[in-house]
Design an enzyme around this catalytic site. Sequence first.
Site, PDB file in Angstrom:
ATOM      1  N   CYS A  34     -38.704  28.453  -1.509  1.00 52.88           N
ATOM      2  CA  CYS A  34     -39.184  27.062  -1.455  1.00 52.88           C
ATOM      3  C   CYS A  34     -38.940  26.355  -0.136  1.00 52.88           C
ATOM      4  CB  CYS A  34     -38.539  26.252  -2.575  1.00 52.88           C
ATOM      5  SG  CYS A  34     -39.175  26.680  -4.182  1.00 52.88           S
TER       6      CYS A  34
HETATM    7  C1  UDX Z   1     -35.039  24.755  -4.183  1.00 50.94           C
HETATM    8  C2  UDX Z   1     -34.797  23.338  -4.707  1.00 50.94           C
HETATM    9  O1  UDX Z   1     -33.409  23.132  -4.953  1.00 50.94           O
HETATM   10  C3  UDX Z   1     -35.603  23.095  -5.960  1.00 50.94           C
HETATM   11  O2  UDX Z   1     -35.423  21.756  -6.384  1.00 50.94           O
HETATM   12  C4  UDX Z   1     -37.058  23.356  -5.647  1.00 50.94           C
HETATM   13  O3  UDX Z   1     -37.870  23.116  -6.737  1.00 50.94           O
HETATM   14  C5  UDX Z   1     -37.232  24.779  -5.144  1.00 50.94           C
HETATM   15  O4  UDX Z   1     -36.401  24.955  -3.988  1.00 50.94           O
HETATM   16  P1  UDX Z   1     -34.069  27.207  -4.640  1.00 50.94           P
HETATM   17  O5  UDX Z   1     -34.900  27.664  -3.484  1.00 50.94           O
HETATM   18  O6  UDX Z   1     -34.064  28.033  -5.868  1.00 50.94           O
HETATM   19  O7  UDX Z   1     -34.508  25.722  -5.092  1.00 50.94           O
HETATM   20  O8  UDX Z   1     -32.600  27.159  -4.107  1.00 50.94           O
HETATM   21  P2  UDX Z   1     -31.432  26.147  -3.760  1.00 50.94           P
HETATM   22  O9  UDX Z   1     -30.308  26.450  -4.646  1.00 50.94           O
HETATM   23  O10 UDX Z   1     -31.863  24.734  -3.641  1.00 50.94           O
HETATM   24  O11 UDX Z   1     -31.078  26.723  -2.311  1.00 50.94           O
HETATM   25  C6  UDX Z   1     -31.951  26.605  -1.198  1.00 50.94           C
HETATM   26  C7  UDX Z   1     -31.207  26.837   0.090  1.00 50.94           C
HETATM   27  O12 UDX Z   1     -30.219  25.844   0.257  1.00 50.94           O
HETATM   28  C8  UDX Z   1     -30.473  28.173   0.108  1.00 50.94           C
HETATM   29  O13 UDX Z   1     -30.674  28.821   1.344  1.00 50.94           O
HETATM   30  C9  UDX Z   1     -29.031  27.822  -0.110  1.00 50.94           C
HETATM   31  O14 UDX Z   1     -28.168  28.704   0.560  1.00 50.94           O
HETATM   32  C10 UDX Z   1     -28.958  26.425   0.463  1.00 50.94           C
HETATM   33  N1  UDX Z   1     -27.956  25.627  -0.270  1.00 50.94           N
HETATM   34  C11 UDX Z   1     -28.075  25.488  -1.609  1.00 50.94           C
HETATM   35  C12 UDX Z   1     -26.921  25.043   0.420  1.00 50.94           C
HETATM   36  O15 UDX Z   1     -26.822  25.163   1.642  1.00 50.94           O
HETATM   37  N2  UDX Z   1     -26.000  24.321  -0.291  1.00 50.94           N
HETATM   38  C13 UDX Z   1     -26.098  24.182  -1.644  1.00 50.94           C
HETATM   39  O16 UDX Z   1     -25.218  23.538  -2.235  1.00 50.94           O
HETATM   40  C14 UDX Z   1     -27.152  24.780  -2.330  1.00 50.94           C
END
Ligand code: UDX
Length: 448
Positions: free
Chosen positions: A279
Amino acid sequence: MDISVVGTGYVGLVSGVCLADKGHRVICVDLDEAKVAQINAGQSPIHEDGLDALLQANIGSRLTATTDLADAVSKSTLTIIAVGTPFDGSAIDTSYIEAAAKAIGTLLRDKESFHTVVVKSTVVPSTTDEVVLPILEQASGKRAGHDFGVSMNPEFLREGSAIGDFMEPDRIVYGGTDEQTFTVLNELYSVFANVDKIRTTNKTAEMIKYTANSLLATLISFSNEMGNLCAGLGGIDVVDVMKGVHLDKRLSPVLENGERVVPAITTFIEAGCGFGGSCFPKDVKALISHGQKAGHEMNILQSVIDLNHAQPLQLLSLLGKHFDSLQGLKIAVLGLAFKPGTDDMRESPAIPIVRALHKEGAEISAYDPVATDEARKEFPDVPIQYAASMSAAVQGADAIVLITTWDEFASLPDIINNMEPAPLLIDGRRMIDKNSVPRYEGIGLSLS
Ligand code: UDX
Protein backbone atom coordinates in the site's frame (compact mmCIF):
# COMPACT_ATOMS: atom_id res chain seq x y z
CA MET A 1 -29.00 -6.64 4.37
CA ASP A 2 -28.13 -8.62 1.22
CA ILE A 3 -24.69 -7.78 -0.10
CA SER A 4 -22.56 -8.99 -2.97
CA VAL A 5 -18.79 -8.48 -3.05
CA VAL A 6 -16.90 -8.56 -6.34
CA GLY A 7 -13.32 -9.80 -5.93
CA THR A 8 -12.24 -12.21 -3.23
CA GLY A 9 -8.73 -10.90 -2.84
CA TYR A 10 -7.41 -9.57 0.40
CA VAL A 11 -9.83 -6.65 0.78
CA GLY A 12 -12.91 -8.31 -0.75
CA LEU A 13 -12.71 -11.50 1.24
CA VAL A 14 -11.96 -9.84 4.56
CA SER A 15 -14.83 -7.38 3.98
CA GLY A 16 -17.26 -10.12 2.91
CA VAL A 17 -16.44 -12.42 5.79
CA CYS A 18 -16.57 -9.64 8.38
CA LEU A 19 -19.85 -8.18 7.08
CA ALA A 20 -21.38 -11.67 7.19
CA ASP A 21 -20.16 -12.10 10.74
CA LYS A 22 -21.77 -8.77 11.60
CA GLY A 23 -25.14 -10.20 10.48
CA HIS A 24 -25.48 -9.32 6.80
CA ARG A 25 -26.09 -11.95 4.11
CA VAL A 26 -23.07 -11.86 1.81
CA ILE A 27 -22.35 -13.38 -1.58
CA CYS A 28 -18.69 -13.25 -2.62
CA VAL A 29 -18.10 -13.26 -6.36
CA ASP A 30 -14.90 -14.19 -8.14
CA LEU A 31 -14.04 -15.31 -11.67
CA ASP A 32 -11.68 -17.97 -10.32
CA GLU A 33 -13.67 -21.18 -9.81
CA ALA A 34 -10.97 -22.80 -7.70
CA LYS A 35 -11.00 -19.88 -5.28
CA VAL A 36 -14.78 -19.93 -5.05
CA ALA A 37 -14.77 -23.67 -4.33
CA GLN A 38 -12.12 -23.18 -1.67
CA ILE A 39 -14.10 -20.44 0.05
CA ASN A 40 -17.27 -22.53 -0.03
CA ALA A 41 -15.27 -25.35 1.56
CA GLY A 42 -14.42 -23.00 4.43
CA GLN A 43 -10.80 -22.42 3.45
CA SER A 44 -9.45 -18.98 2.84
CA PRO A 45 -7.29 -18.66 -0.31
CA ILE A 46 -5.25 -16.00 1.50
CA HIS A 47 -3.55 -16.12 4.85
CA GLU A 48 -4.76 -13.57 7.37
CA ASP A 49 -4.90 -14.02 11.12
CA GLY A 50 -8.39 -15.11 12.24
CA LEU A 51 -9.85 -15.19 8.73
CA ASP A 52 -10.25 -18.97 8.47
CA ALA A 53 -12.15 -19.19 11.75
CA LEU A 54 -14.51 -16.37 10.81
CA LEU A 55 -15.00 -17.82 7.33
CA GLN A 56 -15.87 -21.23 8.77
CA ALA A 57 -18.29 -19.69 11.25
CA ASN A 58 -20.29 -18.03 8.46
CA ILE A 59 -19.89 -20.04 5.26
CA GLY A 60 -23.02 -21.85 4.15
CA SER A 61 -25.22 -19.72 6.37
CA ARG A 62 -24.82 -15.99 5.93
CA LEU A 63 -21.90 -16.30 3.54
CA THR A 64 -21.59 -18.00 0.14
CA ALA A 65 -19.23 -17.69 -2.81
CA THR A 66 -20.05 -17.94 -6.50
CA THR A 67 -18.74 -17.20 -9.97
CA ASP A 68 -22.24 -16.11 -11.01
CA LEU A 69 -22.28 -12.31 -10.82
CA ALA A 70 -25.81 -12.07 -12.28
CA ASP A 71 -27.23 -14.25 -9.54
CA ALA A 72 -25.30 -12.33 -6.86
CA VAL A 73 -26.47 -8.91 -8.09
CA SER A 74 -30.07 -10.04 -8.43
CA LYS A 75 -30.09 -11.39 -4.88
CA SER A 76 -28.46 -8.34 -3.26
CA THR A 77 -29.28 -4.67 -2.79
CA LEU A 78 -25.68 -3.53 -2.65
CA THR A 79 -22.53 -4.61 -4.51
CA ILE A 80 -19.06 -3.86 -3.20
CA ILE A 81 -16.29 -3.69 -5.80
CA ALA A 82 -13.01 -4.87 -4.28
CA VAL A 83 -10.81 -5.67 -7.25
CA GLY A 84 -7.15 -4.73 -7.64
CA THR A 85 -5.93 -1.33 -8.81
CA PRO A 86 -2.23 -1.96 -9.51
CA PHE A 87 0.08 0.98 -10.19
CA ASP A 88 1.84 0.77 -13.55
CA GLY A 89 4.44 3.46 -12.89
CA SER A 90 2.43 6.40 -14.12
CA ALA A 91 -1.17 5.74 -13.06
CA ILE A 92 -3.31 3.20 -11.27
CA ASP A 93 -4.66 0.58 -13.62
CA THR A 94 -8.45 0.82 -13.41
CA SER A 95 -9.15 -1.86 -16.00
CA TYR A 96 -10.39 -4.43 -13.44
CA ILE A 97 -12.67 -1.92 -11.78
CA GLU A 98 -13.95 -0.74 -15.15
CA ALA A 99 -14.71 -4.32 -16.19
CA ALA A 100 -16.55 -4.93 -12.91
CA ALA A 101 -18.55 -1.69 -13.31
CA LYS A 102 -19.51 -2.64 -16.86
CA ALA A 103 -20.65 -6.11 -15.84
CA ILE A 104 -22.64 -4.80 -12.87
CA GLY A 105 -24.13 -1.97 -14.94
CA THR A 106 -25.32 -4.40 -17.60
CA LEU A 107 -27.08 -6.42 -14.90
CA LEU A 108 -28.72 -3.29 -13.47
CA ARG A 109 -30.46 -2.75 -16.82
CA ASP A 110 -33.05 -5.35 -15.85
CA LYS A 111 -33.11 -4.72 -12.13
CA GLU A 112 -36.16 -2.82 -10.98
CA SER A 113 -35.17 -1.96 -7.43
CA PHE A 114 -32.60 0.64 -6.32
CA HIS A 115 -29.17 -0.99 -6.23
CA THR A 116 -26.09 0.57 -4.68
CA VAL A 117 -22.58 0.06 -6.04
CA VAL A 118 -19.78 0.63 -3.53
CA VAL A 119 -16.18 1.17 -4.65
CA LYS A 120 -13.86 -0.22 -1.99
CA SER A 121 -10.77 -0.53 -4.17
CA THR A 122 -8.24 2.26 -3.63
CA VAL A 123 -8.71 4.74 -6.47
CA VAL A 124 -7.37 8.27 -7.01
CA PRO A 125 -9.76 11.20 -6.51
CA SER A 126 -12.48 11.45 -9.19
CA THR A 127 -12.27 7.82 -10.29
CA THR A 128 -15.59 6.85 -8.72
CA ASP A 129 -17.52 9.82 -10.13
CA GLU A 130 -15.74 10.19 -13.44
CA VAL A 131 -14.84 6.61 -14.39
CA VAL A 132 -17.03 4.14 -12.49
CA LEU A 133 -20.28 6.13 -12.44
CA PRO A 134 -20.41 6.89 -16.20
CA ILE A 135 -19.68 3.23 -17.02
CA LEU A 136 -22.51 2.13 -14.74
CA GLU A 137 -24.87 4.67 -16.32
CA GLN A 138 -23.94 3.69 -19.83
CA ALA A 139 -24.12 -0.05 -19.25
CA SER A 140 -27.40 0.14 -17.35
CA GLY A 141 -29.09 2.87 -19.34
CA LYS A 142 -30.10 4.32 -15.96
CA ARG A 143 -29.27 7.37 -13.88
CA ALA A 144 -26.96 7.38 -10.87
CA GLY A 145 -28.47 8.95 -7.77
CA HIS A 146 -31.91 8.19 -9.12
CA ASP A 147 -32.16 4.56 -10.27
CA PHE A 148 -29.04 3.31 -8.55
CA GLY A 149 -26.48 4.61 -6.07
CA VAL A 150 -22.68 4.97 -6.22
CA SER A 151 -20.54 5.22 -3.12
CA MET A 152 -16.80 5.29 -2.45
CA ASN A 153 -15.93 3.52 0.80
CA PRO A 154 -12.17 3.11 1.36
CA GLU A 155 -10.65 0.34 3.44
CA PHE A 156 -8.08 0.89 6.17
CA LEU A 157 -6.90 -2.68 6.73
CA ARG A 158 -3.41 -3.58 7.82
CA GLU A 159 -2.07 -6.93 6.72
CA GLY A 160 -1.90 -9.20 9.72
CA SER A 161 -4.55 -7.28 11.68
CA ALA A 162 -7.15 -6.87 8.95
CA ILE A 163 -9.92 -8.70 10.80
CA GLY A 164 -9.53 -6.55 13.92
CA ASP A 165 -9.23 -3.43 11.77
CA PHE A 166 -12.48 -4.26 9.97
CA MET A 167 -14.43 -5.32 13.05
CA GLU A 168 -13.26 -2.44 15.21
CA PRO A 169 -12.41 0.31 12.76
CA ASP A 170 -10.86 3.66 13.65
CA ARG A 171 -13.44 5.27 11.42
CA ILE A 172 -15.78 4.44 8.57
CA VAL A 173 -15.71 6.74 5.56
CA TYR A 174 -18.26 6.71 2.79
CA GLY A 175 -19.05 9.01 -0.06
CA GLY A 176 -22.14 9.38 -2.15
CA THR A 177 -24.06 11.71 -4.43
CA ASP A 178 -27.60 11.37 -3.07
CA GLU A 179 -29.60 10.74 0.09
CA GLN A 180 -30.88 7.34 -0.95
CA THR A 181 -27.32 6.06 -1.29
CA PHE A 182 -26.41 7.43 2.13
CA THR A 183 -29.46 5.72 3.61
CA VAL A 184 -28.24 2.39 2.20
CA LEU A 185 -24.69 2.95 3.48
CA ASN A 186 -26.04 4.01 6.90
CA GLU A 187 -27.85 0.69 7.05
CA LEU A 188 -24.82 -1.28 5.88
CA TYR A 189 -22.72 0.20 8.68
CA SER A 190 -25.44 0.42 11.33
CA VAL A 191 -23.99 -2.85 12.65
CA PHE A 192 -20.90 -0.89 13.72
CA ALA A 193 -21.97 1.03 16.79
CA ASN A 194 -19.81 3.69 18.47
CA VAL A 195 -17.57 4.20 15.47
CA ASP A 196 -16.96 7.64 13.97
CA LYS A 197 -18.53 7.74 10.54
CA ILE A 198 -17.74 10.30 7.91
CA ARG A 199 -20.29 10.87 5.18
CA THR A 200 -18.79 12.87 2.39
CA THR A 201 -18.39 13.15 -1.36
CA ASN A 202 -16.87 10.25 -3.27
CA LYS A 203 -13.89 12.40 -4.21
CA THR A 204 -13.19 13.31 -0.59
CA ALA A 205 -13.51 9.68 0.48
CA GLU A 206 -10.91 8.74 -2.14
CA MET A 207 -8.61 11.51 -0.93
CA ILE A 208 -8.95 10.51 2.74
CA LYS A 209 -7.47 7.11 1.98
CA TYR A 210 -4.47 8.50 0.09
CA THR A 211 -3.87 11.27 2.58
CA ALA A 212 -3.91 8.86 5.53
CA ASN A 213 -1.35 6.56 3.93
CA SER A 214 0.76 9.45 2.65
CA LEU A 215 0.96 10.96 6.13
CA LEU A 216 2.22 7.72 7.67
CA ALA A 217 4.74 7.19 4.88
CA THR A 218 5.90 10.80 5.29
CA LEU A 219 6.45 10.33 9.01
CA ILE A 220 8.64 7.31 8.28
CA SER A 221 10.76 9.05 5.65
CA PHE A 222 11.01 12.17 7.81
CA SER A 223 12.28 10.06 10.70
CA ASN A 224 14.74 8.32 8.41
CA GLU A 225 16.08 11.65 7.17
CA MET A 226 16.60 12.77 10.77
CA GLY A 227 18.29 9.45 11.53
CA ASN A 228 20.64 9.79 8.56
CA LEU A 229 21.52 13.31 9.70
CA CYS A 230 22.24 12.09 13.26
CA ALA A 231 24.57 9.47 11.83
CA GLY A 232 26.18 11.99 9.51
CA LEU A 233 26.80 14.59 12.22
CA GLY A 234 28.16 11.97 14.59
CA GLY A 235 27.79 11.83 18.35
CA ILE A 236 23.99 11.79 18.21
CA ASP A 237 21.80 8.70 18.45
CA VAL A 238 18.45 9.06 16.69
CA VAL A 239 16.84 6.76 19.27
CA ASP A 240 17.59 9.32 22.00
CA VAL A 241 16.42 12.12 19.74
CA MET A 242 13.09 10.46 18.98
CA LYS A 243 12.54 9.67 22.64
CA GLY A 244 12.81 13.39 23.28
CA VAL A 245 10.47 14.16 20.39
CA HIS A 246 7.84 11.58 21.44
CA LEU A 247 7.57 13.20 24.88
CA ASP A 248 5.89 16.25 23.39
CA LYS A 249 2.48 16.07 25.07
CA ARG A 250 0.83 16.64 21.71
CA LEU A 251 2.31 13.32 20.60
CA SER A 252 2.00 11.46 23.90
CA PRO A 253 -0.53 13.18 26.16
CA VAL A 254 -0.37 13.00 29.95
CA LEU A 255 -3.66 12.07 31.60
CA GLU A 256 -5.01 13.80 34.70
CA ASN A 257 -3.71 10.94 36.84
CA GLY A 258 -0.22 11.67 35.54
CA GLU A 259 -0.02 8.60 33.35
CA ARG A 260 1.44 9.16 29.90
CA VAL A 261 -0.36 7.72 26.90
CA VAL A 262 1.95 6.45 24.16
CA PRO A 263 -0.10 6.45 20.96
CA ALA A 264 0.70 4.02 18.17
CA ILE A 265 1.61 6.92 15.90
CA THR A 266 4.95 7.28 17.70
CA THR A 267 6.12 4.03 16.11
CA PHE A 268 6.03 5.81 12.76
CA ILE A 269 8.38 8.46 14.18
CA GLU A 270 11.36 6.16 14.46
CA ALA A 271 14.24 5.67 12.06
CA GLY A 272 14.68 2.41 10.17
CA CYS A 273 15.62 0.95 6.80
CA GLY A 274 12.44 2.04 5.03
CA PHE A 275 8.80 1.20 4.48
CA GLY A 276 7.36 -1.37 2.12
CA GLY A 277 4.24 -3.42 1.55
CA SER A 278 1.49 -3.36 -1.01
CA CYS A 279 0.00 0.00 0.00
CA PHE A 280 2.34 2.76 1.14
CA PRO A 281 4.77 2.75 -1.81
CA LYS A 282 2.03 2.24 -4.40
CA ASP A 283 -0.41 4.75 -2.94
CA VAL A 284 2.16 7.49 -2.46
CA LYS A 285 3.51 7.04 -6.00
CA ALA A 286 -0.01 7.02 -7.44
CA LEU A 287 -0.92 10.23 -5.60
CA ILE A 288 2.28 11.96 -6.76
CA SER A 289 1.52 11.01 -10.32
CA HIS A 290 -2.11 12.06 -10.01
CA GLY A 291 -1.12 15.40 -8.45
CA GLN A 292 1.50 16.08 -11.09
CA LYS A 293 -0.98 15.45 -13.88
CA ALA A 294 -3.19 18.07 -12.27
CA GLY A 295 -0.25 20.52 -12.23
CA HIS A 296 0.91 20.06 -8.61
CA GLU A 297 4.56 19.32 -7.97
CA MET A 298 4.07 17.04 -4.90
CA ASN A 299 7.59 17.82 -3.67
CA ILE A 300 7.20 16.38 -0.17
CA LEU A 301 5.79 13.07 -1.33
CA GLN A 302 8.42 12.78 -4.07
CA SER A 303 11.09 13.16 -1.38
CA VAL A 304 9.30 10.57 0.76
CA ILE A 305 9.63 8.07 -2.08
CA ASP A 306 13.19 9.05 -3.06
CA LEU A 307 14.39 8.77 0.53
CA ASN A 308 12.62 5.47 0.99
CA HIS A 309 14.18 4.17 -2.20
CA ALA A 310 17.68 4.93 -0.94
CA GLN A 311 17.17 4.03 2.72
CA PRO A 312 17.71 0.24 2.60
CA LEU A 313 21.17 0.82 1.15
CA GLN A 314 22.19 2.70 4.30
CA LEU A 315 22.81 -0.76 5.70
CA LEU A 316 25.36 -1.40 2.94
CA SER A 317 27.13 1.85 3.83
CA LEU A 318 27.32 0.73 7.45
CA LEU A 319 28.90 -2.55 6.31
CA GLY A 320 31.29 -0.52 4.19
CA LYS A 321 32.61 1.20 7.32
CA HIS A 322 33.95 -2.14 8.55
CA PHE A 323 34.83 -4.08 5.41
CA ASP A 324 36.72 -2.85 2.36
CA SER A 325 34.96 -5.48 0.30
CA LEU A 326 32.11 -7.90 0.91
CA GLN A 327 33.58 -10.42 -1.53
CA GLY A 328 33.40 -13.87 0.05
CA LEU A 329 32.16 -12.56 3.41
CA LYS A 330 29.34 -14.43 5.08
CA ILE A 331 26.44 -12.09 5.76
CA ALA A 332 23.35 -13.28 7.62
CA VAL A 333 20.09 -11.51 6.76
CA LEU A 334 17.46 -11.57 9.49
CA GLY A 335 13.96 -10.81 8.30
CA LEU A 336 12.76 -10.75 4.70
CA ALA A 337 9.08 -9.76 5.01
CA PHE A 338 8.26 -6.03 4.76
CA LYS A 339 7.04 -6.08 8.36
CA PRO A 340 6.63 -8.68 11.09
CA GLY A 341 3.46 -10.78 11.16
CA THR A 342 3.31 -11.42 7.42
CA ASP A 343 5.11 -13.38 4.70
CA ASP A 344 4.52 -10.52 2.26
CA MET A 345 7.72 -9.36 0.60
CA ARG A 346 6.22 -6.78 -1.71
CA GLU A 347 8.50 -3.71 -1.74
CA SER A 348 10.34 -5.09 1.28
CA PRO A 349 13.62 -3.30 2.02
CA ALA A 350 15.09 -6.82 2.13
CA ILE A 351 14.89 -6.93 -1.68
CA PRO A 352 17.40 -4.15 -2.50
CA ILE A 353 19.57 -5.16 0.46
CA VAL A 354 19.86 -8.81 -0.59
CA ARG A 355 20.45 -7.83 -4.21
CA ALA A 356 23.20 -5.39 -3.23
CA LEU A 357 24.86 -7.97 -0.96
CA HIS A 358 24.83 -10.46 -3.81
CA LYS A 359 26.25 -7.92 -6.26
CA GLU A 360 29.09 -7.17 -3.86
CA GLY A 361 29.99 -10.85 -3.73
CA ALA A 362 28.76 -11.70 -0.22
CA GLU A 363 27.72 -15.22 0.71
CA ILE A 364 24.19 -14.80 1.99
CA SER A 365 22.37 -16.81 4.60
CA ALA A 366 18.85 -15.71 5.51
CA TYR A 367 16.20 -16.41 8.07
CA ASP A 368 12.60 -15.28 8.29
CA PRO A 369 10.04 -17.17 10.39
CA VAL A 370 7.47 -17.23 7.57
CA ALA A 371 8.69 -15.54 4.38
CA THR A 372 11.20 -18.11 3.06
CA ASP A 373 8.88 -19.41 0.33
CA GLU A 374 8.17 -15.88 -0.84
CA ALA A 375 11.90 -15.14 -0.81
CA ARG A 376 12.63 -18.15 -3.01
CA LYS A 377 10.17 -16.71 -5.55
CA GLU A 378 11.62 -13.21 -5.22
CA PHE A 379 15.26 -14.27 -5.59
CA PRO A 380 15.29 -17.21 -8.04
CA ASP A 381 18.66 -15.96 -9.32
CA VAL A 382 20.41 -15.30 -6.00
CA PRO A 383 22.19 -18.13 -4.19
CA ILE A 384 20.87 -17.79 -0.63
CA GLN A 385 21.26 -20.31 2.10
CA TYR A 386 17.87 -20.30 3.81
CA ALA A 387 18.22 -21.25 7.47
CA ALA A 388 15.57 -22.89 9.63
CA SER A 389 16.35 -20.69 12.63
CA MET A 390 17.96 -17.42 13.58
CA SER A 391 20.87 -19.17 15.28
CA ALA A 392 21.49 -21.40 12.25
CA ALA A 393 21.49 -18.35 9.97
CA VAL A 394 24.07 -16.42 11.95
CA GLN A 395 26.54 -19.30 12.57
CA GLY A 396 29.93 -18.34 11.15
CA ALA A 397 28.67 -14.97 9.92
CA ASP A 398 31.04 -12.05 9.55
CA ALA A 399 28.09 -9.68 9.85
CA ILE A 400 24.37 -9.85 10.59
CA VAL A 401 21.89 -7.50 8.94
CA LEU A 402 18.60 -7.11 10.79
CA ILE A 403 15.79 -5.94 8.52
CA THR A 404 12.41 -6.96 10.02
CA THR A 405 11.40 -6.56 13.69
CA TRP A 406 10.27 -10.12 14.38
CA ASP A 407 9.91 -10.50 18.19
CA GLU A 408 12.22 -13.51 18.29
CA PHE A 409 15.14 -11.36 17.10
CA ALA A 410 15.16 -9.74 20.53
CA SER A 411 17.24 -12.69 21.76
CA LEU A 412 19.96 -12.02 19.18
CA PRO A 413 22.45 -10.62 21.75
CA ASP A 414 22.41 -13.97 23.63
CA ILE A 415 23.42 -15.75 20.43
CA ILE A 416 25.99 -13.17 19.32
CA ASN A 417 27.63 -13.10 22.76
CA ASN A 418 28.26 -16.82 22.51
CA MET A 419 29.98 -16.52 19.16
CA GLU A 420 33.74 -16.26 18.76
CA PRO A 421 34.63 -14.03 17.04
CA ALA A 422 31.47 -11.95 17.48
CA PRO A 423 29.98 -10.87 14.16
CA LEU A 424 29.19 -7.25 13.42
CA LEU A 425 25.48 -6.49 13.91
CA ILE A 426 23.92 -3.98 11.51
CA ASP A 427 20.58 -3.08 13.06
CA GLY A 428 18.26 -1.77 10.36
CA ARG A 429 15.45 -1.16 12.85
CA ARG A 430 17.26 -0.10 16.02
CA MET A 431 15.61 -3.06 17.68
CA ILE A 432 18.63 -4.28 19.65
CA ASP A 433 20.31 -2.35 22.49
CA LYS A 434 23.52 -0.95 20.98
CA ASN A 435 25.44 -1.81 24.17
CA SER A 436 24.31 -5.44 24.30
CA VAL A 437 26.70 -6.77 21.64
CA PRO A 438 30.40 -6.12 21.07
CA ARG A 439 30.23 -4.89 17.47
CA TYR A 440 27.17 -2.82 16.62
CA GLU A 441 26.07 -0.40 13.91
CA GLY A 442 22.57 0.93 13.45
CA ILE A 443 20.53 3.38 11.42
CA GLY A 444 20.73 6.89 12.84
CA LEU A 445 23.95 6.40 14.76
CA SER A 446 27.63 6.77 14.10
CA LEU A 447 29.84 4.69 16.36
CA SER A 448 32.97 4.45 14.29
C1 UDX B 1 -1.26 0.06 5.32
C2 UDX B 1 -2.19 0.94 6.17
O1 UDX B 1 -1.84 0.84 7.55
C3 UDX B 1 -3.63 0.55 5.95
O2 UDX B 1 -4.47 1.42 6.68
C4 UDX B 1 -3.93 0.64 4.47
O3 UDX B 1 -5.24 0.33 4.19
C5 UDX B 1 -2.98 -0.26 3.69
O4 UDX B 1 -1.64 0.13 3.99
P1 UDX B 1 -0.09 -2.34 5.56
O5 UDX B 1 0.63 -2.02 4.29
O6 UDX B 1 -0.67 -3.69 5.71
O7 UDX B 1 -1.29 -1.29 5.79
O8 UDX B 1 0.97 -2.15 6.69
P2 UDX B 1 1.32 -1.23 7.94
O9 UDX B 1 1.27 -2.07 9.13
O10 UDX B 1 0.58 0.06 7.96
O11 UDX B 1 2.85 -0.97 7.58
C6 UDX B 1 3.27 -0.19 6.47
C7 UDX B 1 4.70 0.24 6.63
O12 UDX B 1 4.84 1.06 7.76
C8 UDX B 1 5.64 -0.94 6.84
O13 UDX B 1 6.79 -0.80 6.05
C9 UDX B 1 5.97 -0.91 8.31
O14 UDX B 1 7.27 -1.37 8.57
C10 UDX B 1 5.82 0.56 8.63
N1 UDX B 1 5.36 0.74 10.01
C11 UDX B 1 4.20 0.15 10.40
C12 UDX B 1 6.10 1.50 10.89
O15 UDX B 1 7.14 2.04 10.53
N2 UDX B 1 5.64 1.63 12.17
C13 UDX B 1 4.49 1.03 12.58
O16 UDX B 1 4.15 1.16 13.77
C14 UDX B 1 3.75 0.26 11.69
